[in-house]
Motif scaffolding. Structure first.
Motif, mmCIF file in Angstrom:
data_model
loop_
_atom_site.group_PDB
_atom_site.id
_atom_site.type_symbol
_atom_site.label_atom_id
_atom_site.label_comp_id
_atom_site.label_asym_id
_atom_site.label_seq_id
_atom_site.Cartn_x
_atom_site.Cartn_y
_atom_site.Cartn_z
ATOM 1 N N VAL A 231 -10.810 1.346 2.312
ATOM 2 C CA VAL A 231 -10.819 0.076 1.579
ATOM 3 C C VAL A 231 -9.536 -0.071 0.768
ATOM 4 O O VAL A 231 -8.884 -1.126 0.788
ATOM 5 C CB VAL A 231 -12.048 -0.017 0.650
ATOM 6 C CG1 VAL A 231 -11.955 -1.262 -0.235
ATOM 7 C CG2 VAL A 231 -13.335 -0.045 1.463
ATOM 8 N N ALA A 232 -9.155 0.997 0.061
ATOM 9 C CA ALA A 232 -7.953 0.932 -0.777
ATOM 10 C C ALA A 232 -6.704 0.708 0.061
ATOM 11 O O ALA A 232 -5.822 -0.089 -0.314
ATOM 12 C CB ALA A 232 -7.825 2.213 -1.597
ATOM 13 N N ALA A 233 -6.606 1.380 1.202
ATOM 14 C CA ALA A 233 -5.442 1.200 2.071
ATOM 15 C C ALA A 233 -5.384 -0.225 2.606
ATOM 16 O O ALA A 233 -4.304 -0.843 2.665
ATOM 17 C CB ALA A 233 -5.493 2.203 3.222
ATOM 18 N N SER A 234 -6.536 -0.764 2.992
ATOM 19 C CA SER A 234 -6.583 -2.145 3.480
ATOM 20 C C SER A 234 -6.256 -3.125 2.368
ATOM 21 O O SER A 234 -5.607 -4.156 2.608
ATOM 22 C CB SER A 234 -7.962 -2.444 4.078
ATOM 23 O OG SER A 234 -8.213 -1.641 5.216
ATOM 24 N N MET A 235 -6.706 -2.827 1.159
ATOM 25 C CA MET A 235 -6.386 -3.689 0.022
ATOM 26 C C MET A 235 -4.875 -3.733 -0.223
ATOM 27 O O MET A 235 -4.314 -4.798 -0.496
ATOM 28 C CB MET A 235 -7.104 -3.182 -1.230
ATOM 29 C CG MET A 235 -8.547 -3.645 -1.342
ATOM 30 S SD MET A 235 -8.691 -5.424 -1.683
ATOM 31 C CE MET A 235 -8.055 -5.482 -3.372
ATOM 32 N N ARG A 236 -4.239 -2.599 -0.126
ATOM 33 C CA ARG A 236 -2.799 -2.554 -0.342
ATOM 34 C C ARG A 236 -2.070 -3.502 0.635
ATOM 35 O O ARG A 236 -1.192 -4.269 0.238
ATOM 36 C CB ARG A 236 -2.289 -1.117 -0.175
ATOM 37 C CG ARG A 236 -0.838 -0.912 -0.602
ATOM 38 C CD ARG A 236 -0.393 0.529 -0.337
ATOM 39 N NE ARG A 236 -1.234 1.491 -1.032
ATOM 40 C CZ ARG A 236 -1.049 1.875 -2.282
ATOM 41 N NH1 ARG A 236 -0.036 1.380 -2.980
ATOM 42 N NH2 ARG A 236 -1.863 2.761 -2.838
ATOM 43 N N GLN A 237 -2.498 -3.452 1.894
ATOM 44 C CA GLN A 237 -1.877 -4.308 2.898
ATOM 45 C C GLN A 237 -2.268 -5.769 2.704
ATOM 46 O O GLN A 237 -1.425 -6.670 2.817
ATOM 47 C CB GLN A 237 -2.283 -3.842 4.292
ATOM 48 C CG GLN A 237 -1.770 -2.454 4.657
ATOM 49 C CD GLN A 237 -2.224 -2.014 6.034
ATOM 50 O OE1 GLN A 237 -2.906 -2.755 6.743
ATOM 51 N NE2 GLN A 237 -1.859 -0.799 6.417
ATOM 52 N N ALA A 238 -3.541 -6.000 2.411
ATOM 53 C CA ALA A 238 -4.023 -7.378 2.280
ATOM 54 C C ALA A 238 -3.373 -8.090 1.100
ATOM 55 O O ALA A 238 -2.985 -9.262 1.206
ATOM 56 C CB ALA A 238 -5.542 -7.379 2.124
ATOM 57 N N VAL A 239 -3.257 -7.390 -0.016
ATOM 58 C CA VAL A 239 -2.656 -7.998 -1.208
ATOM 59 C C VAL A 239 -1.167 -8.251 -0.968
ATOM 60 O O VAL A 239 -0.639 -9.327 -1.308
ATOM 61 C CB VAL A 239 -2.888 -7.113 -2.443
ATOM 62 C CG1 VAL A 239 -2.064 -7.621 -3.634
ATOM 63 C CG2 VAL A 239 -4.368 -7.081 -2.807
#
Length: 371
Positions: A356-364
């Motif tokens: 989730v955190a890795a995806s958040m980094r990319q999404a943001v």
């Protein structure tokens, strides 16, 4: 990855079967047992199961004597059920802005919201973090105004060592499947005030009191009862409560660490002396991040996210009826636009949070608004 998955197993199935075999399906001994478990857990004298938290809020407001035309102070940032219960009583919700770091009502703004028509203050414990009840109660006591806690999300949360649901005249919990524990649908009112408890007991079930042969109807009450089927699920859930709270807090701590260096994401804050139940893990995105675009990008990664909750003055009904300018509620307006709920439930593995955190980094990073 789903946003939330209730923690249920064969215990809940067996509990439902036991009730079905008993033939006693409506409010009965299982409801009374569930009520005792909650009351004992939080240290309340009385507890009354209701069909939902919404009906619980309405019943609590009715029982304390809120009348049509009265005003009830509520935070603007909350699920609309908070204000709907006020309107169902014929009263007027008075929306107060929040503190962005906690998402809870800002006590410094309460005094200016109080008027001669104010008959209750109803703070919400946002996402499982208690509002600043010490400050709220001090102001309310000075003005002689009762406080009803919308503790829908906050079973197991504490403020300065005291349990949510015992911090006002009454507290109302929710047991919707997204809450800490579930009864599928259901709610509960807690209070240690004997006069209020007596009123709720009558009003919850048609305004009736049972005599030796039949009932007498002494008030115009409601059918807001919790069935024994729902209560039996709740009893099984209560055996899991300590594990659920411990796991949610552990996962939230991991999120805090993983997200601390993600540019554009502000993890939730917990004031010293408070204990969060983490019904939801809600972050605040920086102003230049398109929250809805983040939701879309996370969905592409097969991760469910959603907004935090609603700034009520922005919703069509409240906008049409009250016409409040966004500038009067800047923090709640920002929270509606920039708060984001991430997946959190006990069954999640630590490695899933890393995803989730890795995806958040990319999404943001991919959702920055152009100047």
């Amino acid at each position: 990855m789903r946003l939330n998955v209730p923690l249920t197993d064969s215990e809940e199935l067996a509990a439902i079967g036991e009730v079905l075999e008993s033939g006693f399906l409506t409010q009965g001994p299982k409801t009374a047992e569930f009520e005792r478990l909650i009351a004992d857990r939080i240290g309340s004298t009385s507890a009354f199961g209701t069909s939902s938290a919404t009906t619980g809020l309405h019943l609590a407001l009715h029982a304390i004597g809120v009348q049509p035309g009265d005003e009830v102070i509520v935070p603007d940032f909350s699920f609309p059920a908070t204000a709907n219960a006020v309107i169902q009583q014929g009263a007027i919700p008075v929306f107060v802005d929040i503190e962005l770091d906690t998402f809870n009502i800002d006590p410094s703004l309460l005094e200016r919201a109080i008027s001669p028509r104010t008959t209750a203050i109803m703070p919400v414990h946002a996402f499982g973090l208690t509002a600043n009840m010490s400050a709220i109660n001090e102001i309310a006591a000075r003005h002689g105004i009762p406080v009803i806690e919308d503790a829908a999300c906050a079973l197991g949360a504490t403020h300065r060592g005291r349990e949510a649901g015992t911090l006002g005249l009454a507290g109302v919990f929710s047991f919707h499947p997204r809450k800490i524990i579930t009864t599928a649908e259901g709610g509960l009112i807690s209070t240690s005030d004997p006069e209020l408890a007596a009123k709720i007991a009558v009003l919850r079930s048609h305004g009736a009191v049972r005599g030796s042969h039949f009932m007498s109807f002494i008030d115009a009450g409601f059918n807001y009862r919790l069935s024994d089927i729902h209560a039996a699920i709740g009893i099984a859930q209560m055996r899991k409560l300590d594990f659920i709270l411990e796991r949610r807090r552990s996962l939230a701590s991991i999120y805090d660490d993983l997200l601390s260096d993600v540019d554009g994401v502000i993890p939730p804050s917990v004031p010293e002396g408070d204990l969060h139940s983490y019904q939801s893990y809600v972050v605040l995105l920086e102003d230049d991040v398109d929250r809805d675009a983040v939701i879309d990008r996370m969905r592409e990664a097969d991760i469910e996210t959603t907004l935090g909750t609603y700034s009520m003055h922005l919703q069509p009904y409240f906008r049409s009826r009250f016409g409040i300018d966004d500038r009067e509620l800047p923090a709640a307006t920002r929270a509606q636009r920039s708060a984001l709920t991430l997946p959190l439930y006990p069954q999640l593995e630590n490695g899933q949070l890393e995803s989730v955190a890795a995806s958040m980094r990319q999404a943001v990073a991919g959702s920055r608004l152009r100047p």
